[in-house]
Design a protein around this motif. Structure first.
Motif, PDB file in Angstrom:
ATOM      1  N   LYS A 124    -205.100  87.855 -14.136  1.00  0.00           N
ATOM      2  CA  LYS A 124    -204.442  88.739 -13.160  1.00  0.00           C
ATOM      3  C   LYS A 124    -204.336  88.042 -11.803  1.00  0.00           C
ATOM      4  O   LYS A 124    -203.281  88.043 -11.167  1.00  0.00           O
ATOM      5  CB  LYS A 124    -205.218  90.056 -13.031  1.00  0.00           C
ATOM      6  CG  LYS A 124    -204.532  91.061 -12.112  1.00  0.00           C
ATOM      7  CD  LYS A 124    -205.233  92.411 -12.097  1.00  0.00           C
ATOM      8  CE  LYS A 124    -206.487  92.378 -11.263  1.00  0.00           C
ATOM      9  NZ  LYS A 124    -207.070  93.724 -11.048  1.00  0.00           N
ATOM     10  N   GLU A 125    -205.436  87.429 -11.402  1.00  0.00           N
ATOM     11  CA  GLU A 125    -205.428  86.746 -10.104  1.00  0.00           C
ATOM     12  C   GLU A 125    -204.442  85.577 -10.092  1.00  0.00           C
ATOM     13  O   GLU A 125    -203.942  85.193  -9.041  1.00  0.00           O
ATOM     14  CB  GLU A 125    -206.841  86.250  -9.767  1.00  0.00           C
ATOM     15  CG  GLU A 125    -207.782  87.392  -9.417  1.00  0.00           C
ATOM     16  CD  GLU A 125    -209.224  86.934  -9.214  1.00  0.00           C
ATOM     17  OE1 GLU A 125    -209.468  85.713  -9.144  1.00  0.00           O
ATOM     18  OE2 GLU A 125    -210.102  87.813  -9.129  1.00  0.00           O
ATOM     19  N   TYR A 158    -199.463  89.935 -15.357  1.00  0.00           N
ATOM     20  CA  TYR A 158    -199.497  91.390 -15.516  1.00  0.00           C
ATOM     21  C   TYR A 158    -200.301  91.631 -16.791  1.00  0.00           C
ATOM     22  O   TYR A 158    -199.861  91.293 -17.890  1.00  0.00           O
ATOM     23  CB  TYR A 158    -198.077  91.920 -15.645  1.00  0.00           C
ATOM     24  CG  TYR A 158    -197.955  93.429 -15.543  1.00  0.00           C
ATOM     25  CD1 TYR A 158    -197.644  94.039 -14.331  1.00  0.00           C
ATOM     26  CD2 TYR A 158    -198.133  94.247 -16.656  1.00  0.00           C
ATOM     27  CE1 TYR A 158    -197.510  95.414 -14.231  1.00  0.00           C
ATOM     28  CE2 TYR A 158    -198.008  95.626 -16.560  1.00  0.00           C
ATOM     29  CZ  TYR A 158    -197.692  96.201 -15.343  1.00  0.00           C
ATOM     30  OH  TYR A 158    -197.563  97.566 -15.250  1.00  0.00           O
ATOM     31  N   ASN A 200    -214.737 100.488 -18.995  1.00  0.00           N
ATOM     32  CA  ASN A 200    -213.355 100.698 -18.573  1.00  0.00           C
ATOM     33  C   ASN A 200    -212.608  99.376 -18.441  1.00  0.00           C
ATOM     34  O   ASN A 200    -212.902  98.583 -17.545  1.00  0.00           O
ATOM     35  CB  ASN A 200    -213.365 101.429 -17.224  1.00  0.00           C
ATOM     36  CG  ASN A 200    -211.975 101.794 -16.762  1.00  0.00           C
ATOM     37  OD1 ASN A 200    -210.974 101.396 -17.361  1.00  0.00           O
ATOM     38  ND2 ASN A 200    -211.900 102.524 -15.673  1.00  0.00           N
ATOM     39  N   ASN A 249    -211.647  97.840 -15.153  1.00  0.00           N
ATOM     40  CA  ASN A 249    -212.670  97.165 -14.348  1.00  0.00           C
ATOM     41  C   ASN A 249    -212.803  95.691 -14.719  1.00  0.00           C
ATOM     42  O   ASN A 249    -213.567  94.963 -14.082  1.00  0.00           O
ATOM     43  CB  ASN A 249    -214.031  97.836 -14.532  1.00  0.00           C
ATOM     44  CG  ASN A 249    -214.086  99.209 -13.897  1.00  0.00           C
ATOM     45  OD1 ASN A 249    -213.290  99.532 -13.008  1.00  0.00           O
ATOM     46  ND2 ASN A 249    -215.015 100.033 -14.349  1.00  0.00           N
ATOM     47  N   LEU A 271    -204.555  95.623 -15.691  1.00  0.00           N
ATOM     48  CA  LEU A 271    -203.812  96.558 -14.844  1.00  0.00           C
ATOM     49  C   LEU A 271    -203.529  97.846 -15.599  1.00  0.00           C
ATOM     50  O   LEU A 271    -203.448  98.910 -15.000  1.00  0.00           O
ATOM     51  CB  LEU A 271    -202.492  95.925 -14.409  1.00  0.00           C
ATOM     52  CG  LEU A 271    -202.630  94.828 -13.360  1.00  0.00           C
ATOM     53  CD1 LEU A 271    -201.293  94.099 -13.174  1.00  0.00           C
ATOM     54  CD2 LEU A 271    -203.094  95.422 -12.041  1.00  0.00           C
ATOM     55  N   GLN A 329    -192.423  96.866 -17.609  1.00  0.00           N
ATOM     56  CA  GLN A 329    -192.553  96.570 -16.183  1.00  0.00           C
ATOM     57  C   GLN A 329    -192.600  95.065 -15.910  1.00  0.00           C
ATOM     58  O   GLN A 329    -191.791  94.562 -15.123  1.00  0.00           O
ATOM     59  CB  GLN A 329    -193.788  97.289 -15.620  1.00  0.00           C
ATOM     60  CG  GLN A 329    -193.981  97.119 -14.120  1.00  0.00           C
ATOM     61  CD  GLN A 329    -192.941  97.841 -13.294  1.00  0.00           C
ATOM     62  OE1 GLN A 329    -192.121  98.588 -13.817  1.00  0.00           O
ATOM     63  NE2 GLN A 329    -192.960  97.611 -11.991  1.00  0.00           N
ATOM     64  N   LYS A 337    -192.283  88.964 -14.423  1.00  0.00           N
ATOM     65  CA  LYS A 337    -193.651  88.513 -14.173  1.00  0.00           C
ATOM     66  C   LYS A 337    -194.262  88.059 -15.492  1.00  0.00           C
ATOM     67  O   LYS A 337    -194.018  88.689 -16.523  1.00  0.00           O
ATOM     68  CB  LYS A 337    -194.479  89.698 -13.667  1.00  0.00           C
ATOM     69  CG  LYS A 337    -194.896  89.584 -12.229  1.00  0.00           C
ATOM     70  CD  LYS A 337    -195.884  90.659 -11.868  1.00  0.00           C
ATOM     71  CE  LYS A 337    -197.042  90.048 -11.139  1.00  0.00           C
ATOM     72  NZ  LYS A 337    -197.909  91.031 -10.516  1.00  0.00           N
TER      73      LYS A 337
END
Lengths: 518, 518
Positions: free
Chosen positions: A154-155, A159, A177, A180, A184, A243, A249
């Motif tokens: 992600k960093e 996506y 979760n 966490n 995303l 998305q 992306k």
């Protein structure tokens, strides 16, 4: 669009002069390949029509996985790919790049925090393993802390989408979760390791008064329908892809099917044909679970082609441990479900750890190629970071895996000096079985040593001509036995691996090299 | 960064020449304000220490909402803001901009598809309302189809986040899943309209064998903890904001608290002080729910300030219907919970529909300002699209609301010629009550007409000096009565509104203008 535009080099220089560097770097993200990691649960090495052995086996003829065949034709087949014998150790190794002996999530994690899943044992005390799984937050009791793979992707501009089984941390801990952990989007992932039901008509388990912790979260739109869980997850995955595809992306889709884990329920789309083929009802259900999962792979491959993403997407197919070979819940004869491999899920034998692995990276992997180099689940962490050019930030943990990208480029390459290590100082099932419970193992070249802590025994096999681990050479080739025992011991000690302790004496079980020197 | 860069106009022209138009437009997204829509469930007009009436009331002194006070000081208070008498009609109006008479989701939607929530009635047949709620997909029985607000905001470049209560569609329909409505992220939203439990110690209801459809999905990391639901949702919202904030993408955060809906459970952080203040235990629990919700608002305002987002974020506070005034489940005397307003949730009287609304838009709204113009929930749809410059694509449905942005810029502006209309041809509660069940209403200027279908009766009030609707002027000011009855009828007929049908005759109840002409 930006990339094309930048080909006008004079203007590109002008843009750089005006401080456009950062946006240029971001535009470079478009060049990163998308990553689809298709992870199946409890699927054995032979649960496919793709032959991973050097001949087509009866099991290859039993199962129909046309889309795995399609992926194998497009890309590369790894015939010596490994995971750990159980889901949680594998999934934490995937998430962190750590060997299970180091991360200590050595058994499967319970949904309820602080609940050990170790079976009772009269001889050994249970080890103090990380029974709550992985945590992205420091200081959570019973967890291993580190930087998770999706966070790094992600960093790096990905996506990140989680679909299906998560099972990284118990309820009441942050690891429960997926968002966490750097995802995303989370679809249907939580603390549980299997679904309560695969059936939309049963709300995937969410039935008032009958609901257990294994009811699949989300997916309410399919409640009361005939949509099988594998299909619902696939439909949701494709919606989630909209998305990043729209935004151009790069995406990381972790498509982690609940299939083919128990409960072994019929996927009605395929069940009948396996019954007609003469399978018993349990095994026909199991085969329908396999084919429903394969259909999902096909739908995603179709999606990539339809959206012109196929050329820039790395597709990796993997399972998390060997096929279940306990009867019940499986049909047929005990420990025959991964033949020619010995035993199944939970075992240090090949049936418990060898996986059907496929990789397609257009422009990198050669169509229809095969790689015989042995690789292991903790290699996925550095591999995906390399593929995603996400190596800028160092993870908090020490990474034990090494990238297999070099084998994708050159499948004939070999490293026989590397050793792979497995460590399971726990008791998975009361019944036991070949290579099951309290075991460690090492593979180097074609040699494999298994250490049984309970029996205080070493077994040595040469997989080159004995993939079924039928001929124990520990008494014959003592040099190889002792060499591997020393290396296994050194690795385990280096990771500060846990050994079970005798109830009677309070002493720890011996290290492998203490056995061989007897 | 791009925006600044573009100030070099010569280069901007050059870029446009090279076909850079689309990227330029995307860069403009950075100028879009973030939108935080803070939606509370079942909160009454007086459930706050912010006075929305022209004096501070006993209820204003009872409730402690320091962060609403803070928001009111920063921005604008709307003293005549309205929703519908019930949650589902309000939420579908918010999602679509349609009046409830048009979208026909006139009662609250059940979690289970095709289950009407209409109470039994001896006189009227139930109307054929859209009992499955909203659907983003055409052809789903019992739903209204259209283009949902978050979809349009997402298409306009917003990172759209759903947190909390969704309740837009029944299970088994696409509307059950917020990600089908244009939300990129969904936290804890599903088909249910209230939580099974607010307590982390009760897993928000997810207890094996005790779980109902109202168990809150997700949030497993808080299971077994003391984290109250309002707090967990807030923490998750802030985590979800990380991504758009990092990417400098405008966000739309729909922060839809389950609070302060039943079950009226104590938020332990605040319960004691209300008991000490002398409230009965139910009302002390209710007040603790209110203050826990207010704490969430404060945490989000703090987050905006801490991340330097405050200046570019529009914050809107709203509730979905009047405060519940049935006893039980509330404590105290029946229908006193919204005083000086009459009745509460479910009623066409002010207690059922008037809402505490606050808007802060730095640079647009004046600090500490008040706007007395009446506005209504369907206005939020065009307003948010205007704020987000998301008016490019026309929604499929006809939009009945109109943007209130002009009042944000000029709060003294008035439009007394506009009429607001409510329509509820259903039976919410068997018990009935003032203005509850089978009613329509219209407000124009300070005049309000309520039509009771059951009683075949019109009531007329002048809210300017009778906010409590104590003096029925229908017999006195027949001209105003008939004018409003005609306008109400015309609006309802224009929307093809449904009227209940008499069981005895099969004839529909009369239109309001047929009553006034008697």
């Amino acid at each position: 669009k930006i990339g094309k535009f930048m080909k006008n080099s004079a203007l590109a220089v002008l843009l750089l002069v005006f401080g456009y560097g950062q946006s240029l770097a971001q535009a470079g993200d478009n060049a990163k390949p998308n990553i689809l990691l298709f992870m199946v649960d409890d699927m054995g090495w032979q649960d496919t029509s793709v032959p991973f052995f050097n001949e087509t086996t009866p099991l290859n003829r039993r199962y129909h996985t046309p889309n795995m065949e399609r992926l194998a034709k497009k890309g590369m087949k790894f015939t010596n790919a490994y995971a750990t014998p159980l889901c949680s150790p594998t999934r934490v190794s995937l998430l962190t790049g750590m060997n299970a002996a180091r991360h200590r999530v050595t058994n499967w994690t319970h949904m309820v925090r602080d609940n050990s899943t170790d079976a009772k044992d009269d001889v050994f005390e249970p080890v103090s393993w990380n029974l709550n799984g992985f945590s992205p937050v420091e200081g959570i009791p019973g967890t291993v802390y580190g930087t998770p793979l999706p966070q790094l992707l992600k960093e790096a501009g990905y996506y990140t989408i989680h679909v299906g089984k998560a099972h990284w941390g118990s309820m009441g801990t942050p690891g429960a979760n997926p968002t966490n952990l750097g995802f995303l989007v989370n679809i249907a992932g939580h603390a549980a390791g299997h679904p309560q039901s695969y059936q939309g008509s049963q709300n995937y388990g969410s039935m008032p008064g009958k609901t257990t912790y294994h009811a699949v979260p989300g997916l309410q739109e399919y409640y009361g329908s005939e949509v099988f869980l594998s299909e619902a997850l696939t439909l949701e995955a494709m919606k989630a892809l909209e998305q990043p595809v729209k935004e151009k992306k790069p995406f990381f889709l972790y498509m982690a099917h609940y299939a083919v884990h128990t409960p072994i329920q019929a996927d009605a789309r395929y069940y009948g044909k396996y019954l007609e083929a003469g399978l018993d009802s349990i095994e026909a259900r199991y085969a329908s679970l396999v084919e429903g999962m394969d259909k999902s792979l096909g739908d995603l491959l179709d999606y990539l082609e339809r959206n012109d993403l196929e050329k820039n997407t790395v597709v990796i197919f993997m399972s998390d441990n060997g096929g279940l070979s306990l009867v019940p819940p499986r049909g047929g004869q005990l420990h025959t479900h991964n033949l020619p491999l010995k035993a199944g899920k939970g075992s240090m034998h090949e049936g418990g750890i060898r996986e059907p692995m496929l990789v397609s990276w257009p422009g990198v992997t050669k169509a229809g190629s095969t790689c015989g180099q042995y690789v292991v689940i903790e290699d996925f962490f550095p591999t995906l970071l390399e593929i995603g050019s996400a190596t800028g930030r160092k993870p908090l943990q020490s990474v034990d895996g090494s990238s297999f990208v070099r084998y994708l480029r050159k499948p004939e390459r070999r490293d026989e000096s590397r050793s792979l290590v497995w460590h399971f100082p726990n008791k998975w099932t009361g019944g036991g079985g070949p290579g099951i419970n309290y075991s460690s193992a090492i593979r180097k070249g074609s040699w494999k040593l298994i250490y049984s802590m309970k029996d205080q025994k070493l077994s040595l096999y040469n997989l080159a001509d004995d993939i079924g681990e039928e001929r124990d050479l520990a008494g014959t080739n003592t040099a190889k036995r002792d060499e591997l025992a020393r290396e296994l011991t050194a690795k385990l000690k280096g990771w500060n691996a846990q050994m079970p302790v005798y109830r009677s004496t309070g002493a720890a079980a011996k290290w492998p090299d203490e056995i061989s020197s007897r």
